[in-house]
Design an enzyme around this catalytic site. Structure first.
Site, PDB file in Angstrom:
ATOM      1  N   GLY A  78      54.699  -8.997  49.314  1.00 19.35           N
ATOM      2  CA  GLY A  78      55.301  -8.465  50.539  1.00 19.35           C
ATOM      3  C   GLY A  78      56.638  -7.785  50.293  1.00 19.35           C
ATOM      4  N   ARG A 105      58.528  -4.232  52.447  1.00 17.76           N
ATOM      5  CA  ARG A 105      59.186  -4.101  53.755  1.00 17.76           C
ATOM      6  C   ARG A 105      59.927  -5.384  54.091  1.00 17.76           C
ATOM      7  NH1 ARG A 105      55.504  -4.130  57.783  1.00 17.76           N
ATOM      8  NH2 ARG A 105      53.554  -4.252  56.638  1.00 17.76           N
ATOM      9  N   SER A 121      49.595  -4.647  50.441  1.00 16.85           N
ATOM     10  CA  SER A 121      48.254  -4.071  50.607  1.00 16.85           C
ATOM     11  C   SER A 121      48.266  -2.580  50.931  1.00 16.85           C
ATOM     12  CB  SER A 121      47.477  -4.842  51.676  1.00 16.85           C
ATOM     13  OG  SER A 121      48.057  -4.646  52.943  1.00 16.85           O
ATOM     14  N   TYR A 149      49.574 -19.014  63.249  1.00 19.86           N
ATOM     15  CA  TYR A 149      50.756 -18.731  62.418  1.00 19.86           C
ATOM     16  C   TYR A 149      51.520 -20.036  62.144  1.00 19.86           C
ATOM     17  CZ  TYR A 149      55.147 -16.535  60.924  1.00 19.86           C
ATOM     18  OH  TYR A 149      56.264 -16.162  60.218  1.00 19.86           O
ATOM     19  N   LYS A 198      52.233 -21.842  58.481  1.00 18.44           N
ATOM     20  CA  LYS A 198      53.572 -22.076  57.915  1.00 18.44           C
ATOM     21  C   LYS A 198      53.830 -23.571  57.688  1.00 18.44           C
ATOM     22  CE  LYS A 198      54.862 -17.844  57.383  1.00 18.44           C
ATOM     23  NZ  LYS A 198      55.194 -17.279  56.059  1.00 18.44           N
ATOM     24  N   ILE A 204      64.132 -12.708  62.579  1.00 16.46           N
ATOM     25  CA  ILE A 204      64.726 -11.691  61.716  1.00 16.46           C
ATOM     26  C   ILE A 204      64.203 -10.312  62.149  1.00 16.46           C
ATOM     27  CG2 ILE A 204      65.101 -11.003  59.293  1.00 16.46           C
ATOM     28  CD1 ILE A 204      65.981 -13.939  59.944  1.00 16.46           C
TER      29      ILE A 204
END
Ligand SMILES: NC(=O)c1ccc[n+]([C@@H]2O[C@H](COP(=O)([O-])OP(=O)(O)OC[C@H]3O[C@@H](n4cnc5c(N)ncnc54)[C@H](OP(=O)(O)O)[C@@H]3O)[C@@H](O)[C@H]2O)c1
Length: 255
Positions: free
Chosen positions: A9, A12, A34, A159, A163, A192
């Site tokens: 990742g 970005r 990806s 999600y 996590k 963020i």
């Protein structure tokens, strides 16, 4: 000798900030995501302009062949892997109440965030163990978890579950890899400003106007990257299985 950091990742948001930070500290950077390389060419040009040595490996974290190729290409180019930053992650495409969550969305989020992180860490750990020890430790691994490991959001449960699982990946690998001279720690961002949160900007703007965040503003990817870089540094030799909230104090319960 330079360290080699693999950052999933890294094209970005938080991962890119980590790539810039670790690159500026002298690491060679292997970025995995990806998207097509052309899409990120400007970003890569900036890294080159900063004097950072990088390669890009395109693939999907939930694909076992892609994960294998990532490790092979990193080792082929730089000879070793000293740092792994497990940053890549996705939110559900659509926020839906827990009672309406689809299996398809669950599988997608778990496949990337949890299964991908689990099995890439397994591969990289084996690579680190097999390598000659030339730095203070054999390796540093940092998982980018989330405040969602412990905070309920009933409209994106998949999600949160992923996590919470990442948090156990941190614990398990910290335990298993300690005798191998590899430390594993976790950074838990709050809210963020990245592409991931851009879709829900108004919601978070409203939260910052309220009293839930002691530091009442958006976090910046660079602020998370500082914590990642700390856990990757040679200053960290006796700390493993820990996490650091980078969330403006959001974890503090108020009365
Ligand atoms: N932003 C926040 O407020 C926040 C809060 C807590 C935790 N986090 C966590 O921080 C990490 C980074 O988030 P971010 O906000 O920086 O997200 P982002 O801006 O959306 O970036 C996500 C990165 O992951 C890559 N990625 C997505 N799917 C992938 C796949 N299948 N295989 C490989 N790479 C993939 C993306 O590149 P491609 O699209 O090209 O694949 C991109 O580089 C995530 O794990 C996220 O859960 C973020």
């Amino acid at each position: 000798m330079k360290k080699t950091a693999v950052i999933t990742g890294g094209t970005r948001g938080i991962g890119l900030a980590a790539a810039r930070k670790l690159g500026s500290l002298g690491c060679s950077i292997v970025i995995f995501a990806s998207g097509a390389q052309e899409k990120y060419q400007q970003t890569f040009d900036v890294l080159t302009g900063m004097g950072i040595d990088w390669i890009y490996v395109r693939g999907s974290l939930d694909d076992s062949d892609d994960r294998k190729r990532l490790v092979e290409e990193a080792v082929k180019r730089y000879g070793r892997i000293d740092i792994l930053v497990n940053d890549a992650g996705v939110a559900p495409k659509e926020r839906r109440d827990l009672l309406e969550m689809s299996e398809e969305s669950f599988d997608r989020v778990m496949g990337i965030n949890l299964k991908g992180t689990m099995f890439l860490t397994q591969l990289v750990a084996k690579q680190m163990i097999a390598q000659e020890k030339i730095f203070t430790l054999k390796g540093h691994i940092v998982n980018v978890g989330s405040c969602s490991a412990a905070v309920s959001s009933v409209n994106r449960g998949e999600y949160c579950i992923s996590k919470a699982g990442v948090s156990m990946i941190t614990t398990l690998f910290a335990d298993r890899l300690a005798p191998e001279g590899i430390v594993v720690n976790e950074v838990r961002p709050g809210v963020i400003a990245t592409d991931m949160t851009a879709k829900v900007k108004e919601k978070y703007d409203r939260m910052f106007a309220g009293d839930q965040f002691p530091i009442a503003r958006w976090g910046r990817p660079e602020e998370v990257a500082e914590a990642i870089a700390f856990f990757c540094s040679d200053a960290v030799t006796y700390t493993t299985g820990n996490y650091l909230d980078v969330d403006g104090g959001f974890h503090i319960r108020r009365l």
